[in-house]
Each structure stands twice: as C-alpha cells, then as structure tokens.
Design an enzyme around this catalytic site. Structure first.
Site, PDB file in Angstrom:
ATOM      1  N   ARG A 171     -11.012 -39.110 -99.178  1.00 15.58           N
ATOM      2  CA  ARG A 171     -10.308 -40.024 -98.271  1.00 15.58           C
ATOM      3  C   ARG A 171      -8.993 -39.436 -97.748  1.00 15.58           C
ATOM      4  O   ARG A 171      -8.032 -40.159 -97.507  1.00 15.58           O
ATOM      5  CB  ARG A 171     -10.055 -41.373 -98.950  1.00 15.58           C
ATOM      6  CG  ARG A 171     -11.292 -42.056 -99.478  1.00 15.58           C
ATOM      7  CD  ARG A 171     -12.291 -42.386 -98.367  1.00 15.58           C
ATOM      8  NE  ARG A 171     -13.510 -42.938 -98.945  1.00 15.58           N
ATOM      9  CZ  ARG A 171     -14.588 -42.217 -99.246  1.00 15.58           C
ATOM     10  NH1 ARG A 171     -14.613 -40.908 -98.988  1.00 15.58           N
ATOM     11  NH2 ARG A 171     -15.652 -42.774 -99.772  1.00 15.58           N
ATOM     12  N   SER A 220     -12.336 -51.253 -97.393  1.00 19.13           N
ATOM     13  CA  SER A 220     -11.672 -51.076 -98.690  1.00 19.13           C
ATOM     14  C   SER A 220     -10.171 -50.914 -98.504  1.00 19.13           C
ATOM     15  O   SER A 220      -9.725 -50.141 -97.658  1.00 19.13           O
ATOM     16  CB  SER A 220     -12.236 -49.849 -99.412  1.00 19.13           C
ATOM     17  OG  SER A 220     -13.603 -50.029 -99.703  1.00 19.13           O
ATOM     18  N   GLU A 291      -5.808 -47.138 -99.046  1.00 10.58           N
ATOM     19  CA  GLU A 291      -6.544 -46.500 -97.955  1.00 10.58           C
ATOM     20  C   GLU A 291      -5.994 -46.993 -96.628  1.00 10.58           C
ATOM     21  O   GLU A 291      -6.028 -46.290 -95.625  1.00 10.58           O
ATOM     22  CB  GLU A 291      -8.043 -46.844 -98.027  1.00 10.58           C
ATOM     23  CG  GLU A 291      -8.841 -46.009 -98.990  1.00 10.58           C
ATOM     24  CD  GLU A 291     -10.340 -46.161 -98.781  1.00 10.58           C
ATOM     25  OE1 GLU A 291     -10.749 -46.528 -97.659  1.00 10.58           O
ATOM     26  OE2 GLU A 291     -11.091 -45.902 -99.727  1.00 10.58           O
TER      27      GLU A 291
END
Length: 303
Positions: A171, A220, A291
C-alpha cells in the site's frame, strides 16, 4: 490564480465546486477550482499554464480520500470520466489511463481473455489511485503487473518510467516525487474469459457479503499491520458500531467507517479515525496507519 489561459484548453473548469459528490464518503467542502481535462494532451497544456505554486489535488473516484469540511483552496484535477482509455496491446499487455475505474479494468482484461487482473473488481477507485498506493486485495497487487508508467509533473511534462525507478511496498509507492501517474502499461497472463468473469462475480458477491457496500464509505481506512488485520484489532477493542455524529465504525467490517445515511461531516469521520487509532494503541500497543489521505482545510470558510 489567473484562469484566463483556460480558454485555450478543451476541458471544463469549475469554481467553488462542492467536492462531496466526487468522493465515496460523500463529505467535503468546495474546491476553489476543479478541472476536468479532455485528454492527456489537454491536461499537459492546462498544467503548463498554472502558477508553479498553485496547490494541486488529484481525484479519481474519490475513494481512499477524506476531504475536510473547509474544502481545498487550490485546483483539483479530476480524472474520473476523463482519462478513461484502455487499449489492448500485444504480448498480453493493456495500456490504461489513470481515470479508468479499477472495476472497468478488471472486466476489460477478463473479456480479452487475460487473467490475474480480476482482483481490481474489488477496489473502489481508479487505476491512477491504484498505481499511487499499490492497491490490492484477494492476493493481488497492482504493481505485480506494471511494465511501465507515464507520469506528468506540474509543468505538464510527460515521461515514461520503469518499475525499478520506484520503491514499491504494501500500500505504498515511493519515488514519484512531484509527479502524478497518468497511464500504465500492464502485462497480464493468458486466461479464459468465462473463468475470469465468474471469478469477478464471486469476488463482488463476497465483497457485498463482508463489506458495507450499501453505505457511503471510502474502502479500508487502515493498513493491515504486519502479521495481523486492522479489522480484527478494531473489533477486539470493542469498537464496532462506535460513532461520532453520523460517522460509524461498520458492524459488517470493522476496518470501514461509514457515513450513515449521509449525515456525517468530514470532521465526524476524522475524529472517529483518531478515536479508533487511540483505542487500539491503548489496548494493543499497535499503531494503526491510515490508508486514507486526509486533505484540505478543517475550517469552513466563506468564499
């Protein structure tokens, strides 16, 4: 900002444009300016005429982003619905522009008998955003397929770059500098159309069963820490269903914060993010890393 040069551009420039409708959380104040480029060449021209110190924000589908209630005082470049070309090349490759939704990319590759891109169907964003954060799910990650990318800087200069020029991790993609992804060449694996489309159907069914897809959310909220899952940690701390204003930790999946019936403000969501981080830190000594990108001005201003 002097916007007189925009008359030479082919895109659309909007002023004091509310951003909530451009984000999947459906919150956020206005952008001072929002530009929808006609194509990559038009985007390059527009950027080349902007003041070098003009604040810039790039938005695709507006997932993975929390725009504060005060909005954004610079120029937003909107890629969704604009940079949307997909081209099938030789050697099992596809060239895709940054504004293409990940779901569209998954279906396009499947219909062209290419596999290993089915996971994109589960990502609620654009390919530009997927490149920026190495988005992934169900065992797949975006950069596993990247052969080369095109980037653009704030001068409107375009260049082609290779994966080895970046540091790609979970990520996270480092090495982009003051540039943005505008397209990528991706290499997939020969597959079977029917098999891939069924896999996408199954993936979407699983997503609907396990995630709050019928509520406003951004995907998320936190990265999974090494060896664990953010959702498990949040649930273990008793935080499912906890709310601040209209922002609620989803009962369906604890790593999702929903804007319940559209009643939350960005401030509600940001406060709940911080509360979750604090409670998990206090109870587990683990720091959850977002995130989600938090952007813009906290205070609502009259423009």
């Amino acid at each position: 900002m002097d916007s007189s040069h925009v008359t030479e551009s082919q895109g659309t420039l909007l002023f004091n444009e509310p951003l909530a409708e451009y984000t999947t959380w459906r919150v956020g104040g206005p952008a001072a300016r929002l530009y929808k480029p006609a194509n990559i060449d038009d985007l390059a021209l527009f950027l080349s005429r902007l003041p070098f110190d003009e604040p810039l924000l790039w938005l695709g589908l507006g997932s993975n982003s929390l725009i504060r209630d005060g909005g954004f005082s610079g120029t937003v470049i909107l890629t969704q619905g604009c940079l949307k070309e997909m081209t099938l090349l030789s050697d099992n490759c596809i060239r895709v522009e940054a504004g293409v939704s990940c779901a569209s990319m998954a279906r396009f590759s499947a219909r062209n008998n290419l596999s290993e891109g089915e996971f994109w169907a589960g990502i609620p964003g654009t390919m530009g955003g997927a490149l920026r954060m190495n988005a992934g799910c169900h065992g797949g990650e975006t950069w596993q397929s990247v052969i080369e990318v095109q980037t653009i800087n704030r001068r409107g200069e375009i260049r082609t770059r290779k994966p080895e020029e970046f540091e790609v991790a979970y990520r996270h993609v480092a090495g982009l500098g003051d540039e943005w992804f505008i397209s990528a060449k991706l290499q997939l694996t020969p597959g079977n159309k029917e098999t891939s489309l069924q896999l996408i159907k199954d993936l979407l069914a699983h997503r609907a069963k396990t995630q709050p897809t019928n509520e406003y959310n951004c995907g998320s909220v936190f990265r999974n820490p090494p060896g664990d899952f953010a959702a498990r940690l949040i649930e273990s701390c008793g935080l499912k269903g906890v709310s601040i204003g209209g922002a609620v930790v989803s009962e369906k999946h604890a790593n999702f914060i929903i804007n319940h019936q559209g009643t939350a403000t960005a401030a509600n969501i940001e406060a709940l993010i911080h509360l979750v981080q604090t409670k998990v830190r206090e109870q587990t000594s683990i720091e959850l890393i977002r995130e989600v990108h938090i952007i813009g001005d906290a205070n609502v201003q009259t423009r």
